[in-house]
Design an enzyme around this catalytic site. Structure first.
Site, PDB file in Angstrom:
ATOM      1  N   GLU A  54     -13.092  63.839 -57.046  1.00 43.76           N
ATOM      2  CA  GLU A  54     -11.747  63.385 -57.419  1.00 43.76           C
ATOM      3  C   GLU A  54     -10.700  64.031 -56.519  1.00 43.76           C
ATOM      4  O   GLU A  54      -9.620  63.484 -56.309  1.00 43.76           O
ATOM      5  CB  GLU A  54     -11.443  63.765 -58.880  1.00 43.76           C
ATOM      6  CG  GLU A  54     -12.360  63.112 -59.895  1.00 43.76           C
ATOM      7  CD  GLU A  54     -12.306  63.786 -61.264  1.00 43.76           C
ATOM      8  OE1 GLU A  54     -12.569  63.102 -62.251  1.00 43.76           O
ATOM      9  OE2 GLU A  54     -12.028  64.995 -61.347  1.00 43.76           O
ATOM     10  N   MET A  58     -12.656  65.409 -70.691  1.00 40.17           N
ATOM     11  CA  MET A  58     -13.127  66.721 -71.140  1.00 40.17           C
ATOM     12  C   MET A  58     -12.200  67.895 -70.829  1.00 40.17           C
ATOM     13  O   MET A  58     -12.583  69.048 -71.035  1.00 40.17           O
ATOM     14  CB  MET A  58     -14.533  66.983 -70.549  1.00 40.17           C
ATOM     15  CG  MET A  58     -15.542  65.919 -70.949  1.00 40.17           C
ATOM     16  SD  MET A  58     -17.182  66.115 -70.210  1.00 40.17           S
ATOM     17  CE  MET A  58     -17.773  67.575 -71.022  1.00 40.17           C
ATOM     18  N   GLU A  59     -11.012  67.632 -70.298  1.00 38.48           N
ATOM     19  CA  GLU A  59     -10.158  68.757 -69.875  1.00 38.48           C
ATOM     20  C   GLU A  59      -8.685  68.656 -70.282  1.00 38.48           C
ATOM     21  O   GLU A  59      -8.027  69.686 -70.511  1.00 38.48           O
ATOM     22  CB  GLU A  59     -10.192  68.907 -68.334  1.00 38.48           C
ATOM     23  CG  GLU A  59     -11.553  69.190 -67.739  1.00 38.48           C
ATOM     24  CD  GLU A  59     -12.389  67.937 -67.497  1.00 38.48           C
ATOM     25  OE1 GLU A  59     -11.795  66.829 -67.463  1.00 38.48           O
ATOM     26  OE2 GLU A  59     -13.614  68.028 -67.374  1.00 38.48           O
ATOM     27  N   ASP A 109     -15.890  54.592 -66.740  1.00 35.24           N
ATOM     28  CA  ASP A 109     -16.952  54.063 -67.599  1.00 35.24           C
ATOM     29  C   ASP A 109     -16.323  53.713 -68.935  1.00 35.24           C
ATOM     30  O   ASP A 109     -15.163  54.012 -69.181  1.00 35.24           O
ATOM     31  CB  ASP A 109     -18.051  55.132 -67.768  1.00 35.24           C
ATOM     32  CG  ASP A 109     -17.497  56.413 -68.376  1.00 35.24           C
ATOM     33  OD1 ASP A 109     -17.450  56.506 -69.610  1.00 35.24           O
ATOM     34  OD2 ASP A 109     -17.072  57.318 -67.611  1.00 35.24           O
TER      35      ASP A 109
HETATM   36  N1  SAH Z   1     -22.899  64.784 -64.417  1.00 36.37           N
HETATM   37  C1  SAH Z   1     -21.533  64.932 -64.040  1.00 36.37           C
HETATM   38  C2  SAH Z   1     -20.811  65.540 -65.172  1.00 36.37           C
HETATM   39  C3  SAH Z   1     -19.416  65.080 -65.230  1.00 36.37           C
HETATM   40  S1  SAH Z   1     -18.766  65.155 -66.817  1.00 36.37           S
HETATM   41  C4  SAH Z   1     -21.499  65.675 -62.716  1.00 36.37           C
HETATM   42  O1  SAH Z   1     -22.199  65.249 -61.869  1.00 36.37           O
HETATM   43  O2  SAH Z   1     -20.777  66.632 -62.502  1.00 36.37           O
HETATM   44  C5  SAH Z   1     -17.597  63.869 -66.736  1.00 36.37           C
HETATM   45  C6  SAH Z   1     -16.279  64.202 -66.124  1.00 36.37           C
HETATM   46  O3  SAH Z   1     -15.522  63.012 -66.050  1.00 36.37           O
HETATM   47  C7  SAH Z   1     -15.468  65.173 -66.951  1.00 36.37           C
HETATM   48  O4  SAH Z   1     -14.709  65.973 -66.102  1.00 36.37           O
HETATM   49  C8  SAH Z   1     -14.604  64.248 -67.841  1.00 36.37           C
HETATM   50  O5  SAH Z   1     -13.272  64.700 -67.904  1.00 36.37           O
HETATM   51  C9  SAH Z   1     -14.656  62.876 -67.172  1.00 36.37           C
HETATM   52  N2  SAH Z   1     -15.237  61.775 -67.953  1.00 36.37           N
HETATM   53  C10 SAH Z   1     -15.456  60.543 -67.433  1.00 36.37           C
HETATM   54  N3  SAH Z   1     -16.035  59.737 -68.341  1.00 36.37           N
HETATM   55  C11 SAH Z   1     -16.195  60.453 -69.473  1.00 36.37           C
HETATM   56  C12 SAH Z   1     -16.774  60.170 -70.757  1.00 36.37           C
HETATM   57  N4  SAH Z   1     -17.304  58.985 -71.016  1.00 36.37           N
HETATM   58  N5  SAH Z   1     -16.786  61.152 -71.690  1.00 36.37           N
HETATM   59  C13 SAH Z   1     -16.259  62.372 -71.399  1.00 36.37           C
HETATM   60  N6  SAH Z   1     -15.721  62.692 -70.205  1.00 36.37           N
HETATM   61  C14 SAH Z   1     -15.672  61.764 -69.229  1.00 36.37           C
END
Ligand code: SAH
Length: 246
Positions: free
Chosen positions: A13, A186-187, A210
């Site tokens: 990002e 998540m933040e 998503d």
């Molecule tokens: N597996 C990922 C983990 C990312 S977690 C990696 O490769 O690092 C997802 C990140 O995108 C978080 O920072 C959150 O803020 C955001 N996000 C996007 N879609 C989300 C969802 N469906 N639920 C929660 N957070 C989501």
């Protein structure tokens, strides 16, 4: 001059912004990299919150205490929860709620204990600029006509929401608590709370990667890799340029 912190959760990002940073100066603090420099004429600090509320609170506090930033803007991705909030759309936050905070029955569900509130607001003036910049940024990207710009409540919690039933339950429970949310991530709520404590203006924009449903884990990485950075670049360029005009 006023220093703007631009926070993202993931390197993907942030990448596009980092490429454009002028006079970059990297420092490491609390296990994180902070990039000071200039972007579109503005002094900025770019940082990664990392994933989750605690990590985001640590980065935000460091930005304020150590790097003396005057405002924090978050740019990243989120899962769409509200009706018609689709992959590729953009959401500018008005407020944040923590969907996984529950100290009931001592406090009402979602209320942050001892604050007497469950929502933390974004700064209205900064958010108005970010909304305007997002509109112009989206136009410049020549996206499909169905791409929408939304403005409203976002929910944060320490969970990647990736199931149709789970996202439905989440939405229903929040609605029962009086919270009609557009997107989940998540933040943001953690950053909003830190900024509230310090009296610092905060604004946040998230591109929908998503739908927080059964295919979220498939849609998310593709979107983050290919698209998130372009949106962040287009929106933040216009946002930072707008700060030059009072
Ligand atoms: N597996 C990922 C983990 C990312 S977690 C990696 O490769 O690092 C997802 C990140 O995108 C978080 O920072 C959150 O803020 C955001 N996000 C996007 N879609 C989300 C969802 N469906 N639920 C929660 N957070 C989501």
């Amino acid at each position: 001059m006023t220093i703007t912190a631009i926070l993202s959760a993931l390197a993907e990002e942030q990448q596009g912004l980092l490429e454009l940073l002028q006079q970059p100066q990297k420092s490491n603090h609390a296990g994180r990299d902070f990039w000071q420099g200039r972007l579109h004429g503005q002094p900025v600090v770019l940082a990664l919150s990392r994933i989750g509320k605690v990590a985001a609170a640590t980065t935000s506090t460091a930005l304020i205490e150590r790097f003396n930033v005057d405002r924090i803007v978050f740019t990243g991705v989120a899962g769409g929860l509200g009706d018609g909030v689709q992959v590729g759309d953009v959401v500018v936050a008005t407020e944040f709620v923590q969907h996984d905070l529950d100290a009931s029955p001592i406090f009402p569900r979602y209320e942050v204990p001892l604050y007497g509130r469950s929502r933390f607001p974004c700064n209205a003036a900064l958010t108005a600029r970010l909304l305007q910049a997002s509109r112009a940024g989206l136009e410049s990207l020549a996206l499909p006509a169905k791409t929408l710009l939304h403005h409203g409540l976002m929910a944060s919690g320490d969970r990647f929401v990736s199931g149709m039933q789970e996202s439905r339950n989440l939405r229903t429970a929040l609605k029962q608590g009086g919270h009609e949310v557009l997107a989940v991530e998540m933040e943001g709520a953690a950053v909003a709370q830190v900024c509230f404590d310090y009296g610092l203006p905060f604004a946040a924009v998230r591109t929908i990667s998503d739908r927080a449903d059964d295919t979220a884990h498939v849609d998310f990485p593709v979107f983050v890799k290919d698209v998130a950075s372009l949106y962040a670049q287009a929106i933040m360029e216009r946002f930072l340029l707008s700060l030059l005009i009072r």
